[in-house]
Design an enzyme around this catalytic site. Sequence first.
Site, PDB file in Angstrom:
ATOM      1  N   PRO A  14       0.857  -1.188   0.000  1.00 51.91           N
ATOM      2  CA  PRO A  14       0.000   0.000   0.000  1.00 51.91           C
ATOM      3  C   PRO A  14       0.889   1.233   0.000  1.00 51.91           C
ATOM      4  O   PRO A  14       1.818   1.324   0.809  1.00 51.91           O
ATOM      5  CB  PRO A  14      -0.764  -0.123   1.329  1.00 51.91           C
ATOM      6  CG  PRO A  14       0.107  -0.965   2.203  1.00 51.91           C
ATOM      7  CD  PRO A  14       0.898  -1.860   1.303  1.00 51.91           C
ATOM      8  N   MET A  15       0.677   2.151  -0.917  1.00 50.53           N
ATOM      9  CA  MET A  15       1.460   3.389  -0.921  1.00 50.53           C
ATOM     10  C   MET A  15       0.518   4.539  -1.236  1.00 50.53           C
ATOM     11  O   MET A  15       0.021   4.666  -2.368  1.00 50.53           O
ATOM     12  CB  MET A  15       2.603   3.324  -1.944  1.00 50.53           C
ATOM     13  CG  MET A  15       3.729   2.400  -1.515  1.00 50.53           C
ATOM     14  SD  MET A  15       5.153   2.457  -2.618  1.00 50.53           S
ATOM     15  CE  MET A  15       4.575   1.502  -3.998  1.00 50.53           C
ATOM     16  N   CYS A  23       2.515   2.752  10.053  1.00 51.12           N
ATOM     17  CA  CYS A  23       2.745   4.084   9.487  1.00 51.12           C
ATOM     18  C   CYS A  23       3.497   4.994  10.472  1.00 51.12           C
ATOM     19  O   CYS A  23       3.095   5.133  11.626  1.00 51.12           O
ATOM     20  CB  CYS A  23       1.404   4.725   9.105  1.00 51.12           C
ATOM     21  SG  CYS A  23       1.649   6.346   8.359  1.00 51.12           S
ATOM     22  N   LYS A  79      -0.241  -5.125   8.970  1.00 48.44           N
ATOM     23  CA  LYS A  79       1.071  -4.724   8.445  1.00 48.44           C
ATOM     24  C   LYS A  79       1.734  -3.855   9.498  1.00 48.44           C
ATOM     25  O   LYS A  79       1.152  -2.863   9.959  1.00 48.44           O
ATOM     26  CB  LYS A  79       0.906  -3.957   7.139  1.00 48.44           C
ATOM     27  CG  LYS A  79       2.224  -3.447   6.558  1.00 48.44           C
ATOM     28  CD  LYS A  79       2.017  -2.910   5.138  1.00 48.44           C
ATOM     29  CE  LYS A  79       3.305  -2.419   4.513  1.00 48.44           C
ATOM     30  NZ  LYS A  79       3.642  -1.044   4.900  1.00 48.44           N
ATOM     31  N   ASN A 138       8.936  -7.359   3.986  1.00 49.66           N
ATOM     32  CA  ASN A 138       8.879  -6.112   3.196  1.00 49.66           C
ATOM     33  C   ASN A 138      10.059  -5.202   3.529  1.00 49.66           C
ATOM     34  O   ASN A 138      10.418  -5.047   4.687  1.00 49.66           O
ATOM     35  CB  ASN A 138       7.544  -5.393   3.509  1.00 49.66           C
ATOM     36  CG  ASN A 138       7.487  -3.963   2.979  1.00 49.66           C
ATOM     37  OD1 ASN A 138       7.328  -3.026   3.747  1.00 49.66           O
ATOM     38  ND2 ASN A 138       7.628  -3.783   1.689  1.00 49.66           N
ATOM     39  N   GLY A 139      10.614  -4.624   2.475  1.00 55.44           N
ATOM     40  CA  GLY A 139      11.657  -3.619   2.652  1.00 55.44           C
ATOM     41  C   GLY A 139      12.780  -3.749   1.652  1.00 55.44           C
ATOM     42  O   GLY A 139      13.469  -4.776   1.613  1.00 55.44           O
ATOM     43  N   ASP A 140      12.914  -2.749   0.766  1.00 58.41           N
ATOM     44  CA  ASP A 140      14.058  -2.645  -0.149  1.00 58.41           C
ATOM     45  C   ASP A 140      14.130  -3.715  -1.229  1.00 58.41           C
ATOM     46  O   ASP A 140      15.226  -3.982  -1.734  1.00 58.41           O
ATOM     47  CB  ASP A 140      15.398  -2.680   0.619  1.00 58.41           C
ATOM     48  CG  ASP A 140      15.555  -1.500   1.553  1.00 58.41           C
ATOM     49  OD1 ASP A 140      14.847  -0.501   1.370  1.00 58.41           O
ATOM     50  OD2 ASP A 140      16.393  -1.598   2.478  1.00 58.41           O
ATOM     51  N   GLY A 175       7.262  -2.328  -2.509  1.00 55.85           N
ATOM     52  CA  GLY A 175       6.756  -0.961  -2.571  1.00 55.85           C
ATOM     53  C   GLY A 175       7.432  -0.200  -3.696  1.00 55.85           C
ATOM     54  O   GLY A 175       7.073  -0.297  -4.869  1.00 55.85           O
ATOM     55  N   ARG A 176       8.481   0.529  -3.342  1.00 55.68           N
ATOM     56  CA  ARG A 176       9.108   1.436  -4.299  1.00 55.68           C
ATOM     57  C   ARG A 176       9.668   0.730  -5.531  1.00 55.68           C
ATOM     58  O   ARG A 176       9.808   1.344  -6.576  1.00 55.68           O
ATOM     59  CB  ARG A 176      10.178   2.265  -3.578  1.00 55.68           C
ATOM     60  CG  ARG A 176       9.562   3.229  -2.559  1.00 55.68           C
ATOM     61  CD  ARG A 176      10.581   3.703  -1.557  1.00 55.68           C
ATOM     62  NE  ARG A 176      11.132   2.579  -0.806  1.00 55.68           N
ATOM     63  CZ  ARG A 176      12.183   2.641   0.002  1.00 55.68           C
ATOM     64  NH1 ARG A 176      12.802   3.784   0.155  1.00 55.68           N
ATOM     65  NH2 ARG A 176      12.607   1.573   0.645  1.00 55.68           N
TER      66      ARG A 176
END
Length: 333
Positions: free
Chosen positions: A17-18, A110, A154, A218-220, A242-243
Amino acid sequence: MHNFWTKLNKPFFCLAPMSDVTDIAFRYMLAKYGKNRENRNKVVFWTEFVAADGLCDKFGRKKLAYILKFRECERPIVAQVFGANPENMKKACQYIASLGFDGIDINMGCPDKSVISQGAGSALIKNPKLAREIIQAVHAGIKSAGLNIPVSVKTRIGFNKEGIDAWIPELLKEDISALTIHLRTTKELSLVPANWEYIKKIKELIKKSGKDVLLIGNGDVKDFKDAEEKAQKYGCDGIMIGRGVFGNPWFFSGKESSSLKERLEVLIEHTQIFDEELAMPKHKGFDVMKKHFKAYVNGFDGAKELRIKLMETENSKQVEKIIKNFLKNNKLI
Ligand SMILES: Cc1cc2nc3c(=O)[nH]c(=O)nc-3n(C[C@H](O)[C@H](O)[C@H](O)COP(=O)(O)O)c2cc1C
């Protein structure tokens, strides 16, 4: 119970989710170019987060409806909600469940000040009692809609410092089908590398709890290959990206590269859908779409000049004209 989580093939891949990025326009592009019959049971989408407090009355529901709109091609899709008031979470989730989502995810990660100051998002890491009440309230809301869809959470590995041993077992006391861990603390934001070594510890806690909870890391994650490698190396059930999906609607198809022409043409299509779904009905300004320009338009001669021109645009028609000119001038069409 309709629990899509139990039907997924492992490892599966999740679109993070972004807020102001994974809106209905970008998700449509990611579904159209990345989801197909073969990987449908391996790719899960998330909405941007939505405020539970805002969904408690008719006016708020109308105002926020664009966040909760989705297309069938996106399934399975999970709606993400945040809030700190169990009564409002219950009401909001009764409504969200009635919209036909495959699941509801609660945001407990968040780091944004405006969310934390309400006691929501990652502030819940410091208040496990309330976090548990909120999970129960979400279930109660779904039940009061006469439905039975799965609930997931999350979160992060801690608030000021890593606190997995105290935090995760609290969540595991409740009924959750999946747990996504962004492998950083709140304080770290996204400023330090995600620490994937913590997956092992969390997996052990899940095992110890005796519960069937899917673990999503999740992450990177850089690209699809990296996602597959991380799933293998760390043994997560799923990987959330994500990104890494920015500027790459083909991400979930595993396609490794795209031509410049393809990339610029999907950018035109993306802006057209953004206009139709979000800018023209005035849900979001066209500037929100511009966040994507750098990801699509980079790494080739003239990219900077093209980007500068695109940053001046106000709608998809202007974007189309500039890109078509560029393609013509470079003999790509
Ligand atoms: C622009 C932006 C908006 C985000 N919005 C949300 C959100 O609405 N809900 C959420 O749980 N996380 C949100 N995140 C965090 C991402 O879901 C993800 O956890 C984080 O970016 C780390 O993953 P990555 O390294 O693959 O990008 C957001 C991140 C970014 C960059």
